[in-house]
Design a protein around this motif. Structure first.
Motif, mmCIF file in Angstrom:
data_model
loop_
_atom_site.group_PDB
_atom_site.id
_atom_site.type_symbol
_atom_site.label_atom_id
_atom_site.label_comp_id
_atom_site.label_asym_id
_atom_site.label_seq_id
_atom_site.Cartn_x
_atom_site.Cartn_y
_atom_site.Cartn_z
ATOM 1 N N SER A 1 -5.707 -3.841 -5.880
ATOM 2 C CA SER A 1 -4.598 -2.894 -5.805
ATOM 3 C C SER A 1 -3.428 -3.396 -6.641
ATOM 4 O O SER A 1 -2.660 -2.619 -7.184
ATOM 5 C CB SER A 1 -4.170 -2.715 -4.359
ATOM 6 N N MET B 1 -0.121 7.760 -4.345
ATOM 7 C CA MET B 1 -0.237 6.309 -4.409
ATOM 8 C C MET B 1 1.096 5.671 -4.726
ATOM 9 O O MET B 1 1.437 4.592 -4.240
ATOM 10 C CB MET B 1 -1.264 5.919 -5.474
ATOM 11 N N ARG C 1 2.869 5.337 -1.598
ATOM 12 C CA ARG C 1 2.319 4.288 -0.747
ATOM 13 C C ARG C 1 2.795 2.913 -1.166
ATOM 14 O O ARG C 1 3.129 2.068 -0.357
ATOM 15 C CB ARG C 1 0.801 4.335 -0.828
ATOM 16 N N TYR C 2 2.809 2.700 -2.476
ATOM 17 C CA TYR C 2 3.122 1.356 -2.949
ATOM 18 C C TYR C 2 4.620 1.075 -2.993
ATOM 19 O O TYR C 2 5.059 -0.046 -2.806
ATOM 20 C CB TYR C 2 2.520 1.141 -4.340
#
Lengths: 193, 193
Positions: free
Chosen positions: B14, B52, B55-56
């Motif tokens: 990731s 995403m 999320r990050y």
DNA sequence: AGCGTTGGCCAACACTTGTTGGCAACCATG
DNA sequence: CATGGTTGCCAACAAGTGTTGGCCAACGCT
């Protein structure tokens, strides 16, 4: 539409709101930049319906174009005490900036919008470079010298009116003229270092 | 949620996309500014889903904060040939600007966002002013002198990297050092005019 | 094998934006 | 008075935004 062969029956009151909208637009654009200055916010400031803004100025881009008209009358400047031209220029730009806040708006927008950036560039092209060519040595260096002057002046405007650095805001008009004047003078007239 | 007492099992992949997102964000922010650089566009550049990004990095502001980290190591600069400090500073800032384009992003955003503007101001406060205090006469003038230096440097960055005036872009690194160096030198060390 | 964890995408939400068309009030003119 | 243009507001549209939750596939472990 506004095509009037005989429109002399005293200014319609639309002109009043027209001006009100423009004033509100100038303030908002200067304070927030292009995207954050929404038509709705401008309309609210002007106590008017958002749709009126569209009616009078077509679209947001048109409103901005109308709100920000820039022309520093550089050609009209006294070039005469030639060793004073640096100070003269700095004084001129300072009053220019303090009188109409649209310049701040133009800088805020120019930071992201290429069209506005080009609009600022046109002042450099059409006024500053000719001035540099006229007043400085080696005319082929005029673009470089003018660009340096622009960077000095716009840099001050940036830190003082846009970013509002306290240390820059605290400078007095005289201090600025005393410090920047010689810089501009050198950029314009000094021999190549 | 991510509350990990023992997360040491070798970099998960990731981290790769995390970095990819950050790189794309830097470019987009630098090119378009805060509002026009949409999360969707950044995600598209990174070949990743918009969610995403959330999320990050939590939210858009968090992404920007992560994307633009600025610290010109001014304290690490050689102050020593004291009459050369102007040139040294200009060279330092030039490489700084050319190496990481995030600075352009920061300027674009700072033009409208007070938080980003303050972030730029912190560099002035914590690094330039102390430097001015250390190297120049009359320490109580340090803020004014530092502000002038900032205006000179940022002005060049504005015309060259943000507005991209052709006349400013055309300047070579050496020319800039030769012209701006003495200016900074004077702002820092010259007696009050 | 089965398990939980992780990395990823999809679809949707709630909201704001610029922009448009229709409708009510005004006001001067015929 | 009637009429037609102006001035204005309201409600709605379509598009784009940041943001969220649910679902799926792959992986690492025991």
């Amino acid at each position: 539409m506004t095509g009037s062969t005989e429109n002399q029956r005293a200014a319609p009151r639309s002109d009043a709101t027209r001006a009100t909208i423009l004033a509100a637009a100038r303030e908002r654009f200067a304070a927030d930049g292009y995207e954050k200055a929404t038509i709705r916010a401008i309309a609210r400031d002007a106590n008017i319906d958002p749709s009126m803004v569209m009616r009078y100025y077509g679209n947001k881009a048109g409103l901005f174009a109308a709100a920000v008209s820039i022309d520093p009358q550089l050609p009209g400047l006294p070039v005469e005490p030639r060793e004073e031209i640096g100070r003269t220029l700095v004084r001129h730009f300072l009053t220019l900036w303090e009188e109409n806040g649209e310049l701040t708006a133009l800088m805020r927008v120019g930071a992201t919008d290429p069209a506005a950036a080009d609009r600022m560039g046109s002042v450099l092209r059409e006024q500053l470079i000719p001035l540099a060519r006229h007043v400085g040595p080696e005319p082929e260096q005029a673009p470089a010298r003018a660009a340096l002057c622009a960077s000095a002046v716009l840099g001050l405007a940036l830190t003082r009116y846009v970013l509002r650095f306290p240390a820059s805001v605290a400078l007095s008009r005289e201090e600025i003229v005393d410090w920047l004047g010689p810089t501009i003078q050198r950029y314009l007239t000094a021999p190549t270092p």
